[in-house]
Write an enzyme that holds these catalytic residues in place. Structure first.
Site, PDB file in Angstrom:
ATOM      1  N   LYS A  80     -19.244   3.869 -11.565  1.00 20.47           N
ATOM      2  CA  LYS A  80     -18.482   2.526 -11.007  1.00 20.47           C
ATOM      3  C   LYS A  80     -19.040   1.536 -12.120  1.00 20.47           C
ATOM      4  O   LYS A  80     -20.009   1.295 -12.439  1.00 20.47           O
ATOM      5  CB  LYS A  80     -18.490   2.462  -9.590  1.00 20.47           C
ATOM      6  N   GLY A 180      -1.678  -2.132   5.712  1.00 21.78           N
ATOM      7  CA  GLY A 180      -2.016  -2.327   4.275  1.00 21.78           C
ATOM      8  C   GLY A 180      -0.727  -1.352   3.715  1.00 21.78           C
ATOM      9  O   GLY A 180      -1.210  -0.297   3.195  1.00 21.78           O
ATOM     10  N   VAL A 181       0.325  -2.025   3.407  1.00 17.70           N
ATOM     11  CA  VAL A 181       1.405  -1.436   2.643  1.00 17.70           C
ATOM     12  C   VAL A 181       1.158  -1.683   1.369  1.00 17.70           C
ATOM     13  O   VAL A 181       2.676  -2.323   0.928  1.00 17.70           O
ATOM     14  CB  VAL A 181       2.616  -1.467   3.637  1.00 17.70           C
ATOM     15  N   GLY A 182       0.420  -1.354   0.723  1.00 17.81           N
ATOM     16  CA  GLY A 182       0.455  -1.710  -0.641  1.00 17.81           C
ATOM     17  C   GLY A 182       0.376  -0.466  -1.783  1.00 17.81           C
ATOM     18  O   GLY A 182       1.387   0.397  -1.340  1.00 17.81           O
ATOM     19  N   VAL A 184      -0.971   2.432  -2.225  1.00 21.89           N
ATOM     20  CA  VAL A 184      -1.016   3.980  -1.434  1.00 21.89           C
ATOM     21  C   VAL A 184      -0.748   3.726  -0.255  1.00 21.89           C
ATOM     22  O   VAL A 184       0.299   4.644   0.258  1.00 21.89           O
ATOM     23  CB  VAL A 184      -2.723   4.097  -1.406  1.00 21.89           C
TER      24      VAL A 184
HETATM   25  P1  NAD Z   1      -3.722  -2.389  -2.791  1.00 20.76           P
HETATM   26  O1  NAD Z   1      -4.287  -3.764  -2.793  1.00 20.76           O
HETATM   27  O2  NAD Z   1      -2.283  -2.313  -3.336  1.00 20.76           O
HETATM   28  O3  NAD Z   1      -3.187  -2.368  -0.996  1.00 20.76           O
HETATM   29  C1  NAD Z   1      -3.915  -2.958  -0.221  1.00 20.76           C
HETATM   30  C2  NAD Z   1      -2.927  -3.598   0.968  1.00 20.76           C
HETATM   31  O4  NAD Z   1      -3.458  -4.215   2.129  1.00 20.76           O
HETATM   32  C3  NAD Z   1      -2.398  -4.766   0.162  1.00 20.76           C
HETATM   33  O5  NAD Z   1      -1.067  -4.716   0.522  1.00 20.76           O
HETATM   34  C4  NAD Z   1      -2.964  -5.879   0.841  1.00 20.76           C
HETATM   35  O6  NAD Z   1      -2.155  -7.226   1.084  1.00 20.76           O
HETATM   36  C5  NAD Z   1      -3.325  -5.231   2.307  1.00 20.76           C
HETATM   37  N1  NAD Z   1      -4.608  -6.079   3.013  1.00 20.76           N
HETATM   38  C6  NAD Z   1      -5.523  -6.313   2.727  1.00 20.76           C
HETATM   39  N2  NAD Z   1      -6.189  -7.001   3.504  1.00 20.76           N
HETATM   40  C7  NAD Z   1      -5.614  -6.878   4.798  1.00 20.76           C
HETATM   41  C8  NAD Z   1      -5.802  -7.073   5.907  1.00 20.76           C
HETATM   42  N3  NAD Z   1      -6.643  -7.788   6.533  1.00 20.76           N
HETATM   43  N4  NAD Z   1      -4.731  -6.436   6.993  1.00 20.76           N
HETATM   44  C9  NAD Z   1      -3.549  -6.008   6.650  1.00 20.76           C
HETATM   45  N5  NAD Z   1      -3.394  -5.630   5.323  1.00 20.76           N
HETATM   46  C10 NAD Z   1      -4.341  -6.051   4.452  1.00 20.76           C
HETATM   47  O7  NAD Z   1      -4.620  -1.188  -2.939  1.00 20.76           O
HETATM   48  P2  NAD Z   1      -4.443   0.081  -2.830  1.00 20.76           P
HETATM   49  O8  NAD Z   1      -4.483   0.548  -4.230  1.00 20.76           O
HETATM   50  O9  NAD Z   1      -3.222   0.642  -2.065  1.00 20.76           O
HETATM   51  O10 NAD Z   1      -5.557   0.688  -2.191  1.00 20.76           O
HETATM   52  C11 NAD Z   1      -5.639   0.625  -0.490  1.00 20.76           C
HETATM   53  C12 NAD Z   1      -7.338   1.145  -0.296  1.00 20.76           C
HETATM   54  O11 NAD Z   1      -7.371   2.498  -0.543  1.00 20.76           O
HETATM   55  C13 NAD Z   1      -8.156   0.279  -0.854  1.00 20.76           C
HETATM   56  O12 NAD Z   1      -9.294   0.500   0.090  1.00 20.76           O
HETATM   57  C14 NAD Z   1      -8.690   1.216  -2.094  1.00 20.76           C
HETATM   58  O13 NAD Z   1     -10.170   1.000  -2.464  1.00 20.76           O
HETATM   59  C15 NAD Z   1      -8.408   2.667  -1.429  1.00 20.76           C
HETATM   60  N6  NAD Z   1      -8.266   3.587  -2.454  1.00 20.76           N
HETATM   61  C16 NAD Z   1      -7.232   3.719  -3.373  1.00 20.76           C
HETATM   62  C17 NAD Z   1      -7.043   4.495  -4.452  1.00 20.76           C
HETATM   63  C18 NAD Z   1      -5.895   4.349  -5.381  1.00 20.76           C
HETATM   64  O14 NAD Z   1      -5.465   5.160  -6.210  1.00 20.76           O
HETATM   65  N7  NAD Z   1      -5.175   3.128  -5.609  1.00 20.76           N
HETATM   66  C19 NAD Z   1      -7.766   5.603  -4.367  1.00 20.76           C
HETATM   67  C20 NAD Z   1      -8.857   5.754  -3.545  1.00 20.76           C
HETATM   68  C21 NAD Z   1      -8.945   4.818  -2.753  1.00 20.76           C
END
Ligand code: NAD
Length: 358
Positions: A80, A180-182, A184
């Site tokens: 990483k 967390g509806v981001g 993923v």
């Molecule tokens: P992202 O930033 O797009 O989504 C995260 C969401 O969580 C955002 O909408 C944010 O506003 C919300 N959030 C943050 N803090 C919060 C809280 N306290 N309460 C409620 N919502 C909150 O990130 P992502 O790419 O969707 O990844 C989400 C998680 O999955 C992370 O932990 C990341 O490390 C993990 N992950 C992602 C991937 C990938 O392919 N993107 C792969 C493996 C693991």
């Protein structure tokens, strides 16, 4: 600040530090283990409070990648990188090119990809200086972003958890609380809705919540309220350390299955979940869809059907972990660690195998 005796060092093969005065780049690359292949893991850009926090983060994340890739059956090691800085203010093409130069100095022992604070566009700029970069496949449906594959893998793994916990193969009417509806989380929410689940969502950004409510018919709940719901399953898709003394005491669900990395605040929280009868889906097993996708992108033979098929093995692996945990009485997190260590040849696991064989 200690390095070799750092609590998160855990037999890292290599940790490299780099500073480029011209662009302002300050970065660390951690290569945990390359027994199975070159290390691959995202490049995170974050405004760390100090160097110690950055080092701790990169060490923990790179170790996690070794376990994740081993469990996903990939010929990859774990690594990483982190860039110290605010991606909204400090990220420039010069800084990313300097990062590309840094990655290149490792000669392929570390391959980078997107992570928090870096995008597909950033990978293209890094790629001007090194070929050891993934997650930028041209012309594919997702343009290199691993999030859709991560979401699909979590969906597959979640179904395995439901089957193990409740003995049912469908998700009809299953109440899921999703944090967390981001990138993923939203995609996972859509897959769950399409499969008939009832969604309760929260986020810290109102527009993300609004999108899930209007497009998926999800019910919005408060950021803290998410832990108290009378739901069946909790899907953490936001941040790490979300399973801790406070939240575990409050959760009323029967299973946890979500995308977030490092969900357990401490190792002991896996046992706390089991004691409460909550089936925990080990995070690095269920969220491996993204690394599987990136692996195929890196190999230049990207075939969506093949990638999908590989991602679906997450379901089988999860079932094996649940089964073994039931048989041995260990936590699912511990079982996953042991299986991963057997696969990548962790010294302790090898010693164990030797002594068992003797
Ligand atoms: P992202 O930033 O797009 O989504 C995260 C969401 O969580 C955002 O909408 C944010 O506003 C919300 N959030 C943050 N803090 C919060 C809280 N306290 N309460 C409620 N919502 C909150 O990130 P992502 O790419 O969707 O990844 C989400 C998680 O999955 C992370 O932990 C990341 O490390 C993990 N992950 C992602 C991937 C990938 O392919 N993107 C792969 C493996 C693991």
């Amino acid at each position: 600040m200690s390095i070799f005796s750092h609590s998160a060092y855990d037999k890292h093969e290599q940790v490299a530090f780099y500073q480029d005065a011209k662009s302002g780049l300050k970065a660390i690359i951690a290569v945990h283990n390359t027994n199975l292949g070159p290390s691959l893991g995202g490049c995170r850009m974050w405004p760390y409070a100090d160097d110690g926090e950055a080092l701790n983060d990169v060490l923990r994340l790179s170790r996690g990648m070794t376990y994740k890739s081993a469990m996903a059956g990939l010929k990859l090691g774990g690594g990483k990188s982190v860039i110290i800085g605010d991606p909204r203010q400090d990220k420039t093409p010069e800084l990313l090119r300097a990062m590309g130069d840094f990655i290149n100095t490792l000669g392929g022992r570390y391959i980078t990809a997107e992570d928090s604070g870096t995008s597909v566009e950033d990978m293209h700029i890094i790629g001007e200086r090194t070929r050891f970069v993934s997650g930028l496949i041209e012309g594919s449906e997702h343009g290199g972003d691993p999030s859709p594959s991560t979401a699909y893998g979590v969906f597959v793994g979640l179904k395995a958890a439901v089957e193990h916990r409740w003995g049912r193969a469908d998700l009809n009417g299953l109440k899921v609380s999703l944090q967390g509806v981001g990138n993923v989380g939203f995609r996972l929410a859509r897959l769950l809705t399409e499969a008939g689940a009832e969604l309760f969502v929260t986020d810290i950004f109102q527009d993300n919540i609004d999108r899930a409510v209007s497009e998926l018919g999800a019910t919005a709940v408060g950021a803290d309220e998410i832990f108290d719901l009378d739901a069946d399953l909790f899907a953490p898709c936001a941040l790490g350390a979300v399973l801790n003394d406070d939240t575990i005491a409050r959760l009323k669900v029967g299973a946890v299955a979500g995308a977030a990395n490092n969900q357990l605040a401490e190792e002991r929280h896996a046992a706390a979940l089991r004691e409460k009868g909550i089936l925990y889906s080990p995070d690095y097993v269920i969220n491996a869809g993204g690394i599987i996708d990136v692996y195929y992108q890196q190999h230049g033979d990207y075939n969506p059907a093949q990638v999908k098929e590989h991602i679906e093995t997450i379901g089988t692996t999860m079932k094996e972990v649940f089964q073994r945990a039931d048989e041995t009485g260990e936590t699912t997190a511990h079982v996953a660690d042991r299986v991963a260590e057997e696969r990548f040849g962790h010294e302790d696991a090898l010693k164990k195998t030797d002594s068992e064989a003797a």
